[in-house]
Design a protein around this motif. Structure first.
Motif, PDB file in Angstrom:
ATOM      1  N   LEU A  60     -47.969  39.273 -37.424  1.00  0.00           N
ATOM      2  CA  LEU A  60     -48.417  39.036 -38.793  1.00  0.00           C
ATOM      3  C   LEU A  60     -49.901  38.655 -38.899  1.00  0.00           C
ATOM      4  CD1 LEU A  60     -46.645  39.623 -41.128  1.00  0.00           C
ATOM      5  CD2 LEU A  60     -46.120  37.178 -41.361  1.00  0.00           C
ATOM      6  N   PRO A  61     -50.368  37.709 -38.092  1.00  0.00           N
ATOM      7  CA  PRO A  61     -51.789  37.346 -38.195  1.00  0.00           C
ATOM      8  C   PRO A  61     -52.721  38.528 -37.910  1.00  0.00           C
ATOM      9  CG  PRO A  61     -50.594  35.783 -36.803  1.00  0.00           C
ATOM     10  CD  PRO A  61     -49.659  36.886 -37.121  1.00  0.00           C
ATOM     11  N   VAL A  62     -52.281  39.447 -37.065  1.00  0.00           N
ATOM     12  CA  VAL A  62     -53.121  40.616 -36.764  1.00  0.00           C
ATOM     13  C   VAL A  62     -53.302  41.432 -38.042  1.00  0.00           C
ATOM     14  CG1 VAL A  62     -53.298  42.748 -35.404  1.00  0.00           C
ATOM     15  CG2 VAL A  62     -52.277  40.691 -34.374  1.00  0.00           C
ATOM     16  N   LEU A  63     -52.191  41.648 -38.733  1.00  0.00           N
ATOM     17  CA  LEU A  63     -52.222  42.406 -39.984  1.00  0.00           C
ATOM     18  C   LEU A  63     -53.046  41.702 -41.052  1.00  0.00           C
ATOM     19  CD1 LEU A  63     -48.588  43.696 -40.445  1.00  0.00           C
ATOM     20  CD2 LEU A  63     -50.670  44.971 -40.990  1.00  0.00           C
ATOM     21  N   GLN A  64     -52.787  40.383 -41.175  1.00  0.00           N
ATOM     22  CA  GLN A  64     -53.496  39.615 -42.213  1.00  0.00           C
ATOM     23  C   GLN A  64     -54.996  39.629 -41.978  1.00  0.00           C
ATOM     24  OE1 GLN A  64     -51.212  36.126 -41.662  1.00  0.00           O
ATOM     25  NE2 GLN A  64     -49.827  36.525 -43.379  1.00  0.00           N
ATOM     26  N   ALA A  65     -55.384  39.412 -40.740  1.00  0.00           N
ATOM     27  CA  ALA A  65     -56.812  39.379 -40.423  1.00  0.00           C
ATOM     28  C   ALA A  65     -57.444  40.731 -40.756  1.00  0.00           C
ATOM     29  CB  ALA A  65     -57.013  39.051 -38.942  1.00  0.00           C
ATOM     30  N   TRP A  66     -56.710  41.778 -40.489  1.00  0.00           N
ATOM     31  CA  TRP A  66     -57.247  43.113 -40.755  1.00  0.00           C
ATOM     32  C   TRP A  66     -57.425  43.326 -42.262  1.00  0.00           C
ATOM     33  CZ3 TRP A  66     -56.199  47.821 -43.071  1.00  0.00           C
ATOM     34  CH2 TRP A  66     -56.979  48.898 -42.606  1.00  0.00           C
ATOM     35  N   GLN A  67     -56.420  42.937 -43.034  1.00  0.00           N
ATOM     36  CA  GLN A  67     -56.495  43.097 -44.489  1.00  0.00           C
ATOM     37  C   GLN A  67     -57.654  42.291 -45.080  1.00  0.00           C
ATOM     38  OE1 GLN A  67     -55.160  45.615 -45.727  1.00  0.00           O
ATOM     39  NE2 GLN A  67     -53.211  45.173 -46.729  1.00  0.00           N
ATOM     40  N   GLN A  68     -57.873  41.101 -44.496  1.00  0.00           N
ATOM     41  CA  GLN A  68     -58.934  40.237 -45.039  1.00  0.00           C
ATOM     42  C   GLN A  68     -60.318  40.858 -44.903  1.00  0.00           C
ATOM     43  OE1 GLN A  68     -58.188  36.554 -43.042  1.00  0.00           O
ATOM     44  NE2 GLN A  68     -56.428  36.151 -44.383  1.00  0.00           N
TER      45      GLN A  68
END
Ligand code: HEC
Ligand code: HEC
Ligand code: HEC
Ligand code: HEC
Ligand code: HEC
Ligand code: HEC
Ligand code: HEC
Ligand code: HEC
Length: 642
Positions: A593-601
């Protein structure tokens, strides 16, 4: 999976001291091989004399073989050969309850749920057994314990992954359907693995494997030599050693350039038989019938280097023999006989079966003269040559590819290209990875050992084949950001290939992403590998990859998750990512999840906005579109027989 010591550190130190003292008492006494009763043994017979007999006269060949992984494929478990730590280690998450490992002096012991017993894994009786043999020294070590019934072995529920320095459940190192147990029975090694992992194997059961409970029959398993030694490739050496021992005889036998009739030099055999020496192990084969299996079990496999392999074995070749009744009969008995190893057009798709690839290659089957027939020796050498400056370890680590054959010279030895070099044919700059023959004609489309390997069927990139068989084509395995339509247009323009009809997705979304999201588990594994392949990252950029690899961290297949994690760590910014591919779903989601979130940010700073990568004009992921594709995932169970 956590590998935790049983005791706090101080206690371990004390225990180690105590064990050290105990080791003096329990040190394994030397037992001559013929008196060892609890495991398979090495015994000379039928003219097999072992590598020791060759060493004095052929020190150079001996040294290069000694440094190869062939030698260490099968070993007796000793402190020198066991890579994993057994000293008071507990391995959770294997099949059944945790596996407890222990060193007793020079011996290796384990306590675990009996894999040879009936019933669900978690309910099987607990047993404590001595680990006596090892498979592998390269990627993995599989440990075999003495079952207590004669020389029959069975396998520990955990496998050690050498590069990762970790244990994994046996089922998590092969590509197989989730929730389907990877079965193992007592005598598995003796009956199956022995054939391709040792020299002159003899199973020596009373009856064919699985036809009667093993506990009710004799198991007197022997090999000429553990590992793949001289005589596996050169044939039994007794006559040769005898002939050359006497200097006068040696003089009388002087042959100049002619082959020595007392021994086989594989590369000197005719083009059909020379690669069969390798094909006896590097292929898919079966006994013709139960009788053949019974005889091989008692007397050893009848094939000798120099023989025609098909005289004694069935070699499936579904690409060339689509309608073979013999093949159909095998498929009837075992429906996955072809689909577990081959693509739908009959091309081999698993590792360790390179001979199947070779014989389907145009360079082998369409050759009209011996000098132009492709063989394993066109590219590999089994003894590093004296003019090759590489250290032996480097040659072994790069797959024993011959000096100078790791590049275009491997092909240019037989194929002339136009005057102005390769570019006219490849349409890429001469020094581009897109000008390497291997990258377009032997792409990474076979699967095995938790990675992709180069196809050994020489073929040319084709979009039509990708559409028909699902096999990724070479262009889209490097241009992982491009659609099939893009590749099809280039192949049409450059090589005149007709463009096949394509679906809306195939026209608009990167082909590699489609394989990663909706392919079968084998395609997903290959796509996950390609995203971590350096030439693909250079050609296609990496800034868009993280969300897709993060998604694959939750793939239902462990092997796909493993490869996705390895690839994700090569994407800038993710080298330190903590994730365990055999952990429960929740833990895996928490890591992804953090990988995805960081990418979206980082959406607003994103310079690469590309609908083929599902990156919208605002830099955000087109999540709905992605979900729509993911829902089409091919969930048919797949067990690849690597
Ligand atoms: C006493 C010495 C001696 C021993 C022991 C010996 N060889 Fe040889 N071998 C030779 C000599 C000498 C030659 C080269 C002469 C010839 O055959 O042309 C040779 C040649 C060969 C060749 C090349 C044959 C060819 O046709 O080109 C192979 C392969 C070979 N040996 C393998 C082995 C293996 C495997 C062993 C152990 C089982 C072994 N040798 C043991 C002396 C020996
Ligand atoms: C038909 C021949 C064949 C049979 C039977 C076979 N193998 Fe293999 N195995 C190979 C070949 C060839 C390779 C090398 C593959 C490569 O490096 O790409 C290999 C490689 C391996 C490796 C990797 C070794 C390392 O050092 O990392 C393991 C582990 C392995 N096999 C396990 C098994 C087990 C367990 C069995 C029995 C259940 C078995 N194999 C049966 C041919 C076979
Ligand atoms: C995996 C197969 C394999 C194994 C194992 C192997 N060889 Fe070879 N050997 C070959 C092949 C193939 C050649 C032909 C040249 C080449 O490819 O390197 C060869 C060539 C030779 C030659 C002839 C060299 C020449 O100049 O003609 C000798 C001698 C030899 N091997 C001895 C040995 C000995 C001794 C061992 C064990 C210590 C051994 N080989 C193990 C496959 C093998
Ligand atoms: C008796 C069975 C057997 C024979 C014969 C044999 N191999 Fe192998 N080969 C294996 C196994 C098993 C491995 C896996 C060893 C490992 O990597 O740990 C292997 C490994 C290899 C590798 C290294 C793979 C890697 O990942 O680096 C190459 C290359 C290879 N073999 C080529 C050949 C060629 C060429 C021949 C014929 C001259 C041959 N082998 C003969 C069983 C065999
Ligand atoms: C030992 C010689 C030899 C080597 C090495 C070799 N080839 Fe071939 N190749 C042939 C022969 C012979 C044919 C079939 C007849 C012909 O087309 O010339 C062929 C055919 C082909 C074809 C199909 C030709 C057609 O018209 O369908 C392709 C593609 C090909 N080779 C590519 C390669 C590539 C790429 C390599 C290196 C990875 C390679 N070859 C290495 C001998 C070789
Ligand atoms: C046209 C050249 C060529 C031919 C012919 C060829 N190989 Fe290879 N092979 C290679 C190259 C190059 C690699 C290394 C690929 C890489 O770097 O990933 C390789 C890798 C391998 C590997 C290791 C795969 C892995 O990554 O685990 C094995 C095993 C192998 N070859 C066996 C064989 C056998 C057996 C034959 C004959 C049946 C054969 N090869 C014929 C070029 C060739
Ligand atoms: C960028 C990808 C690419 C690279 C790199 C490449 N090829 Fe090809 N090659 C192809 C394609 C595509 C075809 C099929 C053409 C067709 O459909 O007829 C092909 C066809 C061939 C053929 C069949 C005869 C012909 O010319 O149509 C041979 C032989 C061949 N290539 C050899 C080589 C060799 C040798 C190299 C390395 C110097 C090489 N190729 C590098 C893409 C490539
Ligand atoms: C192993 C990697 C690799 C393979 C395989 C490969 N390429 Fe390329 N390609 C590149 C690289 C790197 C470039 C950048 C320019 C260069 O190096 O020539 C490129 C550039 C291109 C370009 C022009 C630039 C662009 O992005 O528009 C096209 C078109 C192209 N490749 C098409 C193909 C096709 C079609 C194939 C298969 C026949 C193919 N490539 C196979 C690496 C590869």
């Amino acid at each position: 999976m956590a590998v935790r010591p049983v005791l706090p550190v101080a206690a371990i130190v004390l225990a180690a001291v105590a064990l050290g003292a105990a080791a003096v008492w329990t040190r394994t006494p030397f037992v001559p091989e013929e008196r060892v009763a609890h495991r398979p043994i090495q015994a000379a017979a039928d003219g097999y004399v072992s590598s020791t007999a060759c060493k004095a006269c052929h020190p150079a060949q001996y040294a290069t073989w000694y440094g190869s992984y062939h030698r260490t494929m099968t070993q007796v478990a000793t402190p020198e050969t066991v890579v994993a730590d057994f000293d008071g280690v507990v391995v959770d998450d294997v099949h059944g309850d945790p596996m407890r490992l222990e060193r007793r002096g020079g011996e290796f012991w384990a306590e675990f749920n009996d894999p040879g017993a009936e019933g669900p894994e978690s309910e099987r009786p607990r047993i404590t057994r001595r680990v006596v043999m090892i498979t592998g020294s390269h990627h993995q070590q599989i440990y075999w314990y003495a079952t207590g019934h004669e020389r029959a072995l069975n396998v520990l529920p955990g496998v050690y992954l050498i590069a990762d320095g970790r244990w994994a459940p046996r089922s998590a190192v092969v590509l197989h359907p989730p929730n389907q147990a990877v079965s193992t029975v007592n005598g598995h090694w003796n009956a199956v693995c022995i054939a391709c992992h040792t020299t002159f194997p003899r199973t020596r059961f009373d009856t064919p494997f699985l036809s009667e409970p093993i506990e009710q029959q004799a198991v007197d398993t022997m090999t000429g030599e553990f590992g793949i030694a001289c005589e596996a490739c050169h044939g039994p050496g007794a006559e040769h050693v005898q002939a050359h021992r006497n200097p006068l005889q040696r003089y009388a036998l002087y042959l100049g350039d002619r082959p020595d009739p007392t021994i086989v030099q594989p590369a000197r055999l005719d083009p059909n038989r020379s690669s069969q020496v390798c094909g006896q192990c590097h292929s898919v084969w079966e006994f013709y019938d139960a009788d053949g299996e019974r005889r091989a079990n008692s007397d050893g496999l009848p094939y000798r280097p120099g023989d025609e392999l098909r005289d004694t074995r069935f070699m499936p070749q579904p690409m060339a023999q689509r309608d073979s009744p013999a093949l159909a009969a095998f498929v009837e008995r075992d429906p996955a006989f072809v689909t577990g190893s081959f693509w739908s057009d009959g091309m081999i798709r698993v590792s360790g079966r390179e001979y199947n690839g070779l014989i389907d290659s145009p360079c082998y089957k369409d050759a009209t003269e011996a000098a132009r027939t492709l063989s394993c020796y066109s590219c590999h050498t089994m003894h590093k040559t004296p003019d090759d400056p590489r250290p032996i370890a480097e040659w072994a680590a790069t797959h024993q590819v011959s000096a100078g054959k790791d590049g275009n010279d491997a092909c240019l030895a037989c194929h002339d290209l136009p005057e102005d070099g390769v570019t006219e044919h490849t349409r890429h700059a001469a020094d581009s990875s897109g000008s390497a023959c291997y990258n377009c004609h032997m792409p990474y489309t076979s699967y095995g050992l938790l990675k992709a390997i180069r196809s050994h069927t020489i073929s040319s990139p084709s979009v039509a084949e990708s559409v028909q068989t699902g096999r990724p084509n070479a262009c889209n395995l490097c241009h992982v950001d491009r659609t099939l339509a893009w590749t099809g247009a280039a192949l049409q323009e450059w090589y005149g290939q007709p463009l096949p009809p394509l679906s809306a997705d195939e026209r608009s979304v990167s082909a590699a992403l489609l394989w990663a999201m909706k392919g079968d588990a084998g395609q997903r594994a290959l796509a996950a590998f390609a995203l971590g392949w350096a030439p693909a990252q250079e050609a296609s950029g990496t800034s868009w990859m993280a969300p897709y690899l993060a998604e694959l961290l939750n793939d239902p297949y462990e092997a796909v998750r493993y490869i996705a994690y390895r690839s994700l760590r090569t994407v800038p910014g993710h080298a330190g990512l903590q994730y365990d591919y055999v952990a429960g779903r929740e833990a895996r989601v928490a890591a992804a999840l953090p990988v995805l979130q960081a990418w979206q940010q980082r959406a607003s700073q994103r310079t690469r906005r590309d609908p083929a990568l599902l990156v919208a004009d605002d830099g955000q992921l087109m999540v709905d579109r992605m979900m729509g594709i993911l829902r089409q995932r091919d969930n048919r169970p797949l067990f690849l027989r690597e």
